[in-house]
Scaffold this active site. Structure first.
Site, short mmCIF file in Angstrom:
data_model
loop_
_atom_site.label_atom_id
_atom_site.label_comp_id
_atom_site.label_asym_id
_atom_site.label_seq_id
_atom_site.Cartn_x
_atom_site.Cartn_y
_atom_site.Cartn_z
N ASP A 12 0.86 -1.19 0.00
CA ASP A 12 0.00 0.00 0.00
C ASP A 12 0.90 1.25 0.00
OD1 ASP A 12 -2.93 1.05 0.62
OD2 ASP A 12 -1.57 2.15 1.93
N ASP A 106 -3.73 2.32 -5.31
CA ASP A 106 -2.46 2.34 -4.58
C ASP A 106 -2.18 1.09 -3.76
OD1 ASP A 106 -4.12 2.77 -2.26
OD2 ASP A 106 -2.50 3.91 -1.33
N GLU A 107 -2.99 0.05 -3.92
CA GLU A 107 -2.69 -1.14 -3.12
C GLU A 107 -3.10 -2.42 -3.81
OE1 GLU A 107 -5.43 -1.87 0.43
OE2 GLU A 107 -5.90 0.18 -0.14
N1 DCP Z 1 -8.83 8.25 -1.28
C1 DCP Z 1 -9.95 8.98 -1.63
N2 DCP Z 1 -11.02 9.03 -0.79
C2 DCP Z 1 -11.00 8.39 0.41
C3 DCP Z 1 -9.88 7.63 0.77
C4 DCP Z 1 -8.80 7.59 -0.11
O1 DCP Z 1 -9.96 9.56 -2.73
N3 DCP Z 1 -12.04 8.47 1.22
C5 DCP Z 1 -7.67 8.23 -2.21
C6 DCP Z 1 -6.63 9.19 -1.75
C7 DCP Z 1 -5.54 8.35 -1.16
C8 DCP Z 1 -5.69 7.05 -1.93
O2 DCP Z 1 -7.07 6.95 -2.24
O3 DCP Z 1 -4.26 8.92 -1.31
C9 DCP Z 1 -5.26 5.86 -1.13
O4 DCP Z 1 -6.03 5.74 0.04
P1 DCP Z 1 -5.45 5.16 1.39
O5 DCP Z 1 -6.60 4.84 2.26
O6 DCP Z 1 -4.49 4.07 1.07
O7 DCP Z 1 -4.70 6.38 2.07
P2 DCP Z 1 -3.34 7.09 1.74
O8 DCP Z 1 -2.55 6.34 0.71
O9 DCP Z 1 -3.61 8.50 1.41
O10 DCP Z 1 -2.59 7.05 3.13
P3 DCP Z 1 -1.89 5.82 3.91
O11 DCP Z 1 -0.43 6.19 3.96
O12 DCP Z 1 -2.51 5.83 5.26
O13 DCP Z 1 -2.17 4.59 3.15
CA CA Z 2 -4.89 2.15 -0.03
CA CA Z 3 -2.20 4.12 0.90
#
Ligand code: DCP
Ligand code: CA
Ligand code: CA
Length: 359
Positions: A12, A106-107
């Site tokens: 991720d 992203d994962e």
């Molecule tokens: N995303 C979005 N709306 C949400 C949650 C996430 O558009 N409610 C998008 C933005 C994030 C991406 O998806 O950058 C990936 O979500 P993640 O939950 O994996 O969160 P992040 O990658 O931002 O942070 P982390 O480092 O906690 O994984």
């Molecule tokens: Ca994610």
């Molecule tokens: Ca993420």
């Protein structure tokens, strides 16, 4: 131990959208930023790690985020760019296995029990993949490595950002017992609150309840909780197709008006297509011929066969049929042939054959 064992890696990306923005705009680096949420009623999609100590999180309103962190910089999102990075990381995954199940841009889960590199250590594979992701994109990822998807997913959060955690088979039960039910993948806030009210705070508490009790209280999910807490989660990594189609096309130096000449060019185009397919080893059911006329109007003609083909001469035959299917409207400047509707990747081997293990 009486649970099935695979080697699953969950990868991720860290603060994905926000990290891409900080990479592309150096002036944003080291600063609290939010992607999205800038407009009147906008919602934050991603928060940089600098914004998180203030309590800024995804899915929060921009207004609330600004209140928590007055210095927060709002950046608008750039979907095409995130998709591009997503494709780059997926390419790295496929170097290790075709058993890749993306959960979002992203994962992904990877089943590396058997892998293309013949590596025995899932931990090492995860470290390699993270290093390659960084080398290629200059972005960091975190990883979890364990015996099933549930544990791999929970583990990838453990040493985030830019970290990884392995839960080897012998630690599965103790790990699950200590795990807060709020951290269970598949248990949302509402269910976790309910569990807390019932005195179920950790895996150990959950384990004390019978399957009947859990099913009665939580419905079908009760059975899922009963099993995952015992290290049992048999859901397979379901590979998705690498690409939806593969194709080749040629623009001619002079517009062509006779099908006879076009037939000759189709031979070359299909040869180019074959070359691309060779690398990907694909077979598909649908052949599409793309025709771009001298006025740039574009037409596509397709045919879906009753069986999968990958052989160039069969593809050529079908492409020719499509060419003659109806009269051309004008002279032609470009022809393209593509194959789609791919056969799914092979199912994975039965796990009994793979028990030789090292995490
Ligand atoms: N995303 C979005 N709306 C949400 C949650 C996430 O558009 N409610 C998008 C933005 C994030 C991406 O998806 O950058 C990936 O979500 P993640 O939950 O994996 O969160 P992040 O990658 O931002 O942070 P982390 O480092 O906690 O994984
Ligand atoms: Ca994610
Ligand atoms: Ca993420």
């Amino acid at each position: 131990m009486d649970f099935p064992i695979r080697k699953i890696v969950h990868i991720d990306m860290d603060a994905f959208f926000a990290s891409v923005e900080q990479l592309d705009n150096p002036e944003l680096r080291g600063k609290p930023i939010a992607v999205g949420g800038g407009s009147e009623r906008g919602v934050v999609a991603a928060a940089s790690y600098e914004a998180r100590p203030f309590g800024v999180r995804s899915a929060m309103s921009g207004r609330q985020a600004k209140k928590l962190c007055p210095e927060l910089i709002f950046v608008s999102s750039n979907g095409a760019r995130y998709k591009e990075v997503s494709n780059q990381i997926r390419e790295i995954f496929y170097e290790y296995t075709h058993l890749v199940e993306p959960l979002s841009l992203d994962e992904a889960y990877l089943d590396v029990t058997q892998n293309k590199k013949g590596m025995v250590s899932g931990t090492q594979i995860a470290a390699d993949i993270r290093a390659k992701i960084f080398a290629k994109t200059k972005l960091t990822a975190s990883a979890g490595i364990s015996i099933n998807k549930f544990l791999a997913k929970v583990a990838s959060d453990y040493n985030k950002p830019n970290g990884q955690k392995t839960i080897p088979p012998e630690e599965v039960l103790s790990f699950m017992e200590a795990l807060d039910v709020r951290k269970f993948h598949g248990i949302g806030k509402v269910t976790a609150d309910k569990m807390y009210r019932l005195g179920i705070y950790t895996g150990a508490d959950l384990k004390k309840r019978t399957q009947e009790e859990l099913t009665e209280t939580f419905g079908k999910s009760g059975g899922y909780y009963y099993h995952v807490v015992r290290g049992i989660h048999t859901s397979e990594v379901k590979p998705t197709r690498i690409a939806k189609s593969v194709g080749a096309e040629r623009t001619f130096s002079k517009n062509l008006s006779s099908e006879i000449f076009m037939e000759e060019r189709l031979v070359e185009i299909v040869a180019a297509l074959q070359k691309r397919m060779g690398k990907k080893k694909v077979a598909g059911k649908t052949i599409t011929l793309k025709i771009k006329y001298s006025d740039f109007a574009t037409q596509t003609r397709s045919r879906t066969l009753p069986l999968y083909i990958s052989d160039g001469s069969l593809i050529l035959e079908e492409a020719k049929k499509l060419l003659y299917q109806e009269k051309l409207q004008d002279s032609v400047r470009l022809l393209g042939v593509s194959l789609s509707n791919f056969k799914n990747e092979k199912k994975q081997q039965p796990i009994e054959e793979q028990l030789q293990f090292r995490f």
